[in-house]
Scaffold this motif. Structure first.
Motif, PDB file in Angstrom:
ATOM      1  N   ASP A  11       0.861  -1.179   0.000  1.00 42.62           N
ATOM      2  CA  ASP A  11       0.000   0.000   0.000  1.00 42.62           C
ATOM      3  C   ASP A  11       0.896   1.227   0.000  1.00 42.62           C
ATOM      4  O   ASP A  11       1.432   1.615   1.046  1.00 42.62           O
ATOM      5  CB  ASP A  11      -0.907  -0.015   1.225  1.00 42.62           C
ATOM      6  CG  ASP A  11      -1.855   1.179   1.258  1.00 42.62           C
ATOM      7  OD1 ASP A  11      -1.803   2.011   0.324  1.00 42.62           O
ATOM      8  OD2 ASP A  11      -2.643   1.285   2.220  1.00 42.62           O
ATOM      9  N   ARG A  69       1.948  -7.513   1.202  1.00 43.60           N
ATOM     10  CA  ARG A  69       1.247  -8.791   1.255  1.00 43.60           C
ATOM     11  C   ARG A  69       1.826  -9.733   0.207  1.00 43.60           C
ATOM     12  O   ARG A  69       1.923  -9.380  -0.972  1.00 43.60           O
ATOM     13  CB  ARG A  69      -0.244  -8.562   0.995  1.00 43.60           C
ATOM     14  CG  ARG A  69      -1.112  -9.794   1.159  1.00 43.60           C
ATOM     15  CD  ARG A  69      -2.563  -9.394   1.377  1.00 43.60           C
ATOM     16  NE  ARG A  69      -3.118  -8.672   0.248  1.00 43.60           N
ATOM     17  CZ  ARG A  69      -3.892  -9.234  -0.694  1.00 43.60           C
ATOM     18  NH1 ARG A  69      -4.163 -10.522  -0.656  1.00 43.60           N
ATOM     19  NH2 ARG A  69      -4.375  -8.502  -1.672  1.00 43.60           N
ATOM     20  N   ALA A 101      -4.645  -1.832  -4.557  1.00 39.03           N
ATOM     21  CA  ALA A 101      -4.735  -3.096  -3.809  1.00 39.03           C
ATOM     22  C   ALA A 101      -5.331  -4.207  -4.671  1.00 39.03           C
ATOM     23  O   ALA A 101      -5.772  -5.226  -4.145  1.00 39.03           O
ATOM     24  CB  ALA A 101      -5.565  -2.900  -2.544  1.00 39.03           C
ATOM     25  N   ASP A 152      -5.475  -7.407  -6.548  1.00 40.13           N
ATOM     26  CA  ASP A 152      -4.678  -8.634  -6.663  1.00 40.13           C
ATOM     27  C   ASP A 152      -5.163  -9.522  -7.800  1.00 40.13           C
ATOM     28  O   ASP A 152      -4.737 -10.666  -7.920  1.00 40.13           O
ATOM     29  CB  ASP A 152      -4.663  -9.412  -5.348  1.00 40.13           C
ATOM     30  CG  ASP A 152      -6.032  -9.945  -4.943  1.00 40.13           C
ATOM     31  OD1 ASP A 152      -7.022  -9.644  -5.642  1.00 40.13           O
ATOM     32  OD2 ASP A 152      -6.118 -10.663  -3.922  1.00 40.13           O
ATOM     33  N   GLY A 187      -5.707   1.763  -1.740  1.00 41.24           N
ATOM     34  CA  GLY A 187      -6.598   0.901  -0.965  1.00 41.24           C
ATOM     35  C   GLY A 187      -7.709   0.254  -1.745  1.00 41.24           C
ATOM     36  O   GLY A 187      -8.448  -0.574  -1.202  1.00 41.24           O
ATOM     37  N   SER A 224      -9.448  -2.221  -4.526  1.00 34.33           N
ATOM     38  CA  SER A 224      -9.193  -3.505  -5.167  1.00 34.33           C
ATOM     39  C   SER A 224      -9.729  -3.460  -6.603  1.00 34.33           C
ATOM     40  O   SER A 224      -9.956  -2.395  -7.162  1.00 34.33           O
ATOM     41  CB  SER A 224      -9.843  -4.631  -4.365  1.00 34.33           C
ATOM     42  OG  SER A 224     -11.255  -4.500  -4.389  1.00 34.33           O
TER      43      SER A 224
END
Length: 704
Positions: A213, A222, A646, A648, A676, A678
């Motif tokens: 982030d 992550r 964010a 993925d 932040g 997705s």
């Protein structure tokens, strides 16, 4: 119409998804219907509801540790594109009396015949709890281990399968299964409640991506095992695990036998993908697929030994597109298998025992369930409509829905729950013995803007399209700048005879002074196999050609379209198409907004991208042709790149590498990172502001 307030409503309602009932389960006797829904169209907290005796009531809501979900649950929700909090998923025993769900890692059980929810102590944060058919036990995953615990909370919490390392899990799907194969689970109970079929996933061979982030540099990145095209997949194996501690591995055959595969530039003989699995009254089964995606085999599993035997084999020289829910079998074991008629246009079903096949031209979309010898499925004849069909040996094939729209269903006993989206709105109707017996309320907010689509079939390929004009526009009043708003990729249709959230968004853009055009071209579902497979090896050229053909045909139909001011916007595949449009056809497209665009095909996951383009080491020309990064120097038009940092699914690397290539080529462009966010952007203050920023960019770029 409240044009100014609409973006805030769009964000507040999470794309009008809040208050919509979903995840229906009908008890085998047809007396009870379970579903999840929030209390209103602006309430983000989902609850578990029971419809019984003509009325509905809440039986479980958020409590305990909701919001403190373990990592595995957060991943599961992201793969499902979940927009709500609270109770968003559940599972039941066979008679639908015992219901299990997880909240914040806590395991809860509630009964449909009375009582309050009860928290069940577990060995760790619980993910994907599933009651046994007899309702005595719940299987759940914690820390990658599969465990079972009594539903009364008084029995032992037993370990059934323990991971051998930190990169191994039991009972959960891997990334490819959940994201690209729609297999969202990894353990299945036996009908006798004495064993489970369990998926073991080992990601040790999968490359790691590290997602950070940038707005929070103190946060540890992550680590995500992401199998990009051409790289190693997770290794998935299946095991029969008994409650007494015995376990056997399921022996998946190799596809090296010529019977199982095609020769060609790329042939992979290993059944690498577990497409679907289950355990019915006859026994456990698994459908497996080769890495080259041209062969799949449905295997019967001997639960005592793990030995397998083939029940049905599917082959395709390009790739296999699966019918969700099929192959399957009825209560007596009669197989229901997908088949391709000789003309090869539609995807049908064959009832093997009865030697019955779906009517010619009927394109099967999903097998919903079997009840005894009855089979419920969805299918379409006209691409813009999907209807619910039934098959029984005595009555044959019968269409259950008549109104134009997109229909699906859940069923049990003599009860069918019809979930219908039509041009007039969204309804959920409960049928008993074929007659309406009640309704389940849809509490979603009505959009502040009413869509006014003009339905079109354009060009020599009869491209299904929708044109949206401003409500205030008068014919002959002058030209309007044009905005194409497609998805146009595999698996998604935007052009349907139903009121969907994206039709309201399209009308909002029209109210800003644009003529908005949506078109489903080659590669989109609903128009048969040849239509879907026409993008094999090239996901850009034919898709872009169809958008251009539709644009010119629409301009011939409506003289309001100004072909000297044409913009295009899209998200995910639609964002990729938007960026590709201004790169490759700047004489047609004058500005673009590309959101979450996969710009480098080698960075997307194995199953999804190799399906269409093959293996990048064997067919690199397909990846070079379809990727955008290598063509960055062609940009001459205004382009805005938007990406959730964010994300993925389509990693931010797609946007960053493309932007770097544009910068290196000296091509001006706009970049809008969303910290932040997705792949699904629904946050208030982001989703609404994004619409306004896109509007400002396109108006300035097109001189609108």
């Amino acid at each position: 119409m409240d044009v100014e307030e609409f973006p805030r409503q769009f964000a507040r309602t999470r794309r009008f998804s809040l208050g919509v009932p979903r995840r229906f389960t009908v008890s085998p006797d047809g007396e009870r219907v379970l579903f999840v829904r929030s209390d209103s169209g602006s309430d983000p907290v989902s609850r578990l509801w029971l419809y019984e005796d003509g009325s509905e009531r809440i039986i479980a809501g958020p409590h305990g540790g909701d919001g403190n979900d373990p990592e595995a649950e957060r991943i599961r929700r992201e793969r499902a594109r979940e927009t709500s909090t609270g109770v968003v998923a559940y599972a039941t025993d066979l008679p639908v009396r015992v219901v299990a769900y997880a909240l914040g890692g806590e395991l809860w059980v509630v009964r449909t015949d009375g009582g309050t929810p009860r928290r069940i102590p577990t060995a760790g944060p619980a993910v994907d709890p599933r009651p046994s058919p007899d309702g005595r036990l719940v299987a759940y995953v914690t820390g990658g281990a599969l465990r079972v615990v009594s539903t009364d909370g008084r029995g032992d919490d037993r370990l059934l399968a323990e991971p051998e390392g930190g990169e191994v899990t039991y009972g959960l799907p891997d990334h490819v299964a959940a994201e690209s194969l729609d297999r969202t689970r990894g353990h299945w109970w036996s009908p006798d409640s004495d064993a489970l079929l369990v998926a073991r996933v080992d990601t040790s061979m999968v490359q790691r991506w590290y997602l950070s982030d940038p707005a929070n540099p103190a946060q540890v990145p992550r680590s995500v095992p992401y199998p990009a095209a051409g790289t190693a997949n997770a290794e998935t194996s299946l095991h029969i695990v008994r409650l007494d501690g015995d376990a056997v591995a399921v022996r998946i055959p190799d596809a090296a036998d010529p019977e199982y595969h095609f020769e060609g530039r790329w042939t992979d003989t290993a059944f690498e993908y577990v497409v679907s699995a289950g355990w019915d009254a006859i026994g456990p089964v698994v459908n497996v697929q080769t890495r080259d995606q041209r062969t799949a085999c449905l295997l019967d599993i001997d639960p005592a030994t793990g030995a397998t035997s083939p029940l049905h084999t599917q082959r395709d020289p390009a790739w296999l597109e699966f019918v969700p829910g099929a192959p399957t079998r009825t209560a007596s074991g009669a197989p229901v298998i997908p088949f391709v008629p000789q003309e090869g246009r539609a995807r049908g079903l064959r009832m093997v025992r009865d030697k019955a096949v779906t009517p010619p031209g009927l394109n099967v979309r999903e097998v919903l369930c079997t009840i005894g010898e009855r089979v419920l499925f969805t299918a379409n004849e006209e691409p813009t409509e999907v209807h619910v069909w039934s098959y029984e040996p005595a009555s044959g094939f019968v269409r259950l829905t008549t109104e134009p729209g997109i229909h699906t269903a859940a069923a049990g006993g003599s009860t069918v729950v019809l979930d219908s989206r039509t041009p007039d709105g969204h309804t959920v109707t409960v049928l008993r013995d074929g007659r309406p017996a009640g309704h389940i309320a849809v509490l979603a907010e009505e959009p502040l803007i009413t869509p006014r689509p003009i339905h079109l079939s354009l060009g020599e390929r009869a491209l299904r399209s929708r044109l949206f004009l401003p409500s205030w526009y008068e014919p002959g009043a002058g030209k309007l700048p044009v905005l194409l708003s497609p998805y146009a990729g595999p698996g998604v249709q935007l052009v349907v005879k139903a009121r969907m959230w994206w039709t309201a968004v399209a009308q909002w853009w029209a109210e800003q002074g644009f003529a908005v055009l949506m078109t489903d071209g080659r590669g989109t579902p609903g128009r048969g196999i040849a239509w879907e497979k026409s993008i094999h090896g090239d996901q850009l050229t034919p898709v872009l050609e169809d958008q251009i053909d539709a644009l010119h045909a629409a301009a011939g139909h409506c003289d309001a379209l100004d072909l000297e001011r044409v913009g295009i916007r899209g998200w995910s595949f639609g964002g990729y198409l938007a960026a590709g449009a201004v790169l490759h056809r700047p004489e047609v497209f004058h500005a673009a907004v590309a959101g979450a665009a996969p710009t480098d095909m080698r960075l997307y996951d194995t199953h999804w991208k190799e399906r269409y383009l093959g293996h990048p080491d064997v067919m690199p020309e397909n990846y070079e042709r379809c990727s955008l990064v290598g063509h960055a120097g062609k940009l001459t038009r205004p382009l805005m790149l938007v990406h959730g940092m964010a994300d993925d699914n389509v990693a931010p690397a797609h946007m960053l590498r493309f932007s770097a290539a544009l910068l290196a080529a000296g091509r001006p462009h706009t970049v809008l990172p969303l910290p932040g966010a997705s792949h699904l952007v629904t946050q208030e203050g982001v989703a609404d502001s994004l619409l306004l920023l896109e509007l400002d960019f396109l108006k300035k770029s097109l001189g609108a």
